[in-house]
Design an enzyme around this catalytic site. Sequence first.
Site, mmCIF file in Angstrom:
data_model
loop_
_atom_site.group_PDB
_atom_site.id
_atom_site.type_symbol
_atom_site.label_atom_id
_atom_site.label_comp_id
_atom_site.label_asym_id
_atom_site.label_seq_id
_atom_site.Cartn_x
_atom_site.Cartn_y
_atom_site.Cartn_z
ATOM 1 N N CYS A 115 -2.635 10.906 2.430
ATOM 2 C CA CYS A 115 -2.091 9.664 1.884
ATOM 3 C C CYS A 115 -0.789 9.911 1.135
ATOM 4 O O CYS A 115 0.286 9.662 1.652
ATOM 5 C CB CYS A 115 -3.123 9.036 0.967
ATOM 6 S SG CYS A 115 -4.783 9.103 1.658
ATOM 7 N N LYS A 161 0.827 -1.212 0.000
ATOM 8 C CA LYS A 161 0.000 0.000 0.000
ATOM 9 C C LYS A 161 0.861 1.263 0.000
ATOM 10 O O LYS A 161 0.609 2.203 -0.752
ATOM 11 C CB LYS A 161 -0.929 -0.002 1.211
ATOM 12 C CG LYS A 161 -1.728 1.289 1.396
ATOM 13 C CD LYS A 161 -2.648 1.588 0.227
ATOM 14 C CE LYS A 161 -3.065 3.024 0.159
ATOM 15 N NZ LYS A 161 -4.135 3.393 1.058
HETATM 16 N N1 SAJ Z 1 -2.111 15.117 -7.681
HETATM 17 C C1 SAJ Z 1 -1.274 15.812 -8.562
HETATM 18 N N2 SAJ Z 1 -1.031 15.239 -9.791
HETATM 19 C C2 SAJ Z 1 -1.590 14.042 -10.155
HETATM 20 C C3 SAJ Z 1 -2.446 13.355 -9.224
HETATM 21 C C4 SAJ Z 1 -2.686 13.921 -7.995
HETATM 22 O O1 SAJ Z 1 -0.759 16.896 -8.271
HETATM 23 O O2 SAJ Z 1 -1.347 13.605 -11.289
HETATM 24 C C5 SAJ Z 1 -2.355 15.704 -6.345
HETATM 25 C C6 SAJ Z 1 -3.836 15.969 -6.062
HETATM 26 O O3 SAJ Z 1 -4.204 17.246 -6.498
HETATM 27 C C7 SAJ Z 1 -3.868 15.874 -4.537
HETATM 28 C C8 SAJ Z 1 -2.845 14.789 -4.237
HETATM 29 O O4 SAJ Z 1 -1.994 14.725 -5.384
HETATM 30 O O5 SAJ Z 1 -3.459 17.082 -3.925
HETATM 31 C C9 SAJ Z 1 -3.447 13.418 -3.963
HETATM 32 O O6 SAJ Z 1 -4.428 13.189 -4.905
HETATM 33 P P1 SAJ Z 1 -4.825 11.703 -5.405
HETATM 34 O O7 SAJ Z 1 -5.672 11.836 -6.595
HETATM 35 O O8 SAJ Z 1 -3.624 10.904 -5.532
HETATM 36 O O9 SAJ Z 1 -5.729 11.148 -4.283
HETATM 37 P P2 SAJ Z 1 -5.855 10.637 -2.840
HETATM 38 O O10 SAJ Z 1 -4.701 11.021 -2.006
HETATM 39 O O11 SAJ Z 1 -7.166 11.075 -2.468
HETATM 40 O O12 SAJ Z 1 -5.891 9.039 -3.045
HETATM 41 C C10 SAJ Z 1 -4.725 8.262 -3.078
HETATM 42 C C11 SAJ Z 1 -4.971 7.124 -4.056
HETATM 43 N N3 SAJ Z 1 -3.737 6.406 -4.255
HETATM 44 C C12 SAJ Z 1 -3.318 6.106 -5.506
HETATM 45 O O13 SAJ Z 1 -3.967 6.410 -6.481
HETATM 46 C C13 SAJ Z 1 -2.040 5.323 -5.603
HETATM 47 C C14 SAJ Z 1 -6.074 6.198 -3.505
HETATM 48 O O14 SAJ Z 1 -6.220 5.071 -4.333
HETATM 49 C C15 SAJ Z 1 -5.698 5.750 -2.091
HETATM 50 O O15 SAJ Z 1 -6.683 4.916 -1.531
HETATM 51 C C16 SAJ Z 1 -5.539 6.989 -1.238
HETATM 52 O O16 SAJ Z 1 -4.469 7.767 -1.753
HETATM 53 C C17 SAJ Z 1 -5.216 6.553 0.192
HETATM 54 O O17 SAJ Z 1 -6.139 6.643 1.026
HETATM 55 O O18 SAJ Z 1 -4.138 6.068 0.443
#
Ligand code: SAJ
Length: 422
Positions: A258, A204
């Site tokens: 996360c 994870k």
């Molecule tokens: N972000 C970027 N660029 C991207 C993707 C995201 O800047 O290309 C930023 C987003 O704006 C945000 C942060 O990263 O600030 C996190 O966003 P996220 O879309 O990654 O979402 P989380 O943190 O809500 O969810 C993640 C997910 N992990 C992955 O996709 C590997 C989700 O599947 C997990 O369950 C979650 O973390 C968790 O709870 O661990």
Amino acid sequence: MKQSICIIGLGYIGLPTSVMFANHGHRVHGVDVNESVVERLGRGEVTIEEPDLERRLNEVIDNGMLTVATKPQESDVYIVAVPSPITAAKEPNFDYIRSATQSLVPYVKKGDLVILESTVPPRTVADVMIPILEQSGLNIGEELFVAHSPERVIPGRVFEELISNDRIIGGVNERAAEMTADLYSTFVKGKMHLTDATTAELVKVMENTYRDVNIALANELAKIAATIGVDVWEAIQLANYHPRVNLHQPGPGVGGHCIAVDPWFLVDIQNVNTPLIRTARETNDFMPRYTAMMTNDLIAERPTKRVAVLGLAFKGNIDDMRESPSLDVIHYMNEEGLQVNAYDPHILTEALPEQCATLEETVEGAEAIVILTSHDAFAELDPEPLAQQVANRLVIDTKNCLPRERWEAAGFTVQVLGNSKH
Ligand code: SAJ
């Protein structure tokens, strides 16, 4: 077989998971230390924003399949879904995990199953939970079964992903893993992958670290593109046509509990051997300052330092501000001497001194509008009325989420992060 389930922690993961199990006929007792959360949920009032949660919650509160309280109760299965934050020194903080596990000791009995859903550093089940659960006098793996099955859902699509995502299940032994797979097969349609607890813990954290490192790469590419007359968003789209390339999206930073937290669990284990993971964290943690400096440069010639910040949630269409990059951007903007007004249609409770109650109040007299979160509400904005209110028709879009032509037609200069082509 329907079982009685006690879930500790009714936050962004524990609440939807409780509701899902109750929707599928298990008697669920949800526990949260926060009394007002318990009271509101008991009335069927949602405490977090998630599509379909309200309907599902009221179904199980009304039919009694879900009860909520501040204390656990005897059950067949106990699921721990409490926060696992880091300290200011970027070290794991096990306080919530410890107290949640301790609260179960008086209730667990022979044949029960304890599942950890929170994302944790590898070996948390072995070194933190099991020594506490052994105080019950039960033999772990023979009388009391323990497993880690990390949640992998993304806010905004939680109920879909609870069903469709494959699930990693790490048991202290095969029996514990199988019991956990049986339980989740109640609603999980994705594949179940069984392994040991420590491997599941690492998997994870690896997933979120993979995402963080790739976002850091995108942010570095954005800073390069900003100096060589290229639109990084166009370049990323073109590069991703390559069968083996999956570049992520740049932005004003990485938020949430996360991606911005979990990689530090690995750095904490192997500080010397994780320069890449640490650098990626530092690269992403620098983006809020980069965004504040970029804004300050773009309005340097303007008579005032008034800016309108749109977006406080850490990502689009949710109400979650935990570790939101917007908070850091506003902090650095204040440091740069900018006069910040902020607004978020998903966050109406006053969380910041800079926060305004309305969009109009926020943009009044602004030298720049700065988009920090890709809410649909911002992409659907009509720029015409805003053009009459601002002092300067400049919009800085750090998420590349606005319809550029529409804003330009309203007289705005549109500056997208990482784009110096247009
Ligand atoms: N972000 C970027 N660029 C991207 C993707 C995201 O800047 O290309 C930023 C987003 O704006 C945000 C942060 O990263 O600030 C996190 O966003 P996220 O879309 O990654 O979402 P989380 O943190 O809500 O969810 C993640 C997910 N992990 C992955 O996709 C590997 C989700 O599947 C997990 O369950 C979650 O973390 C968790 O709870 O661990």
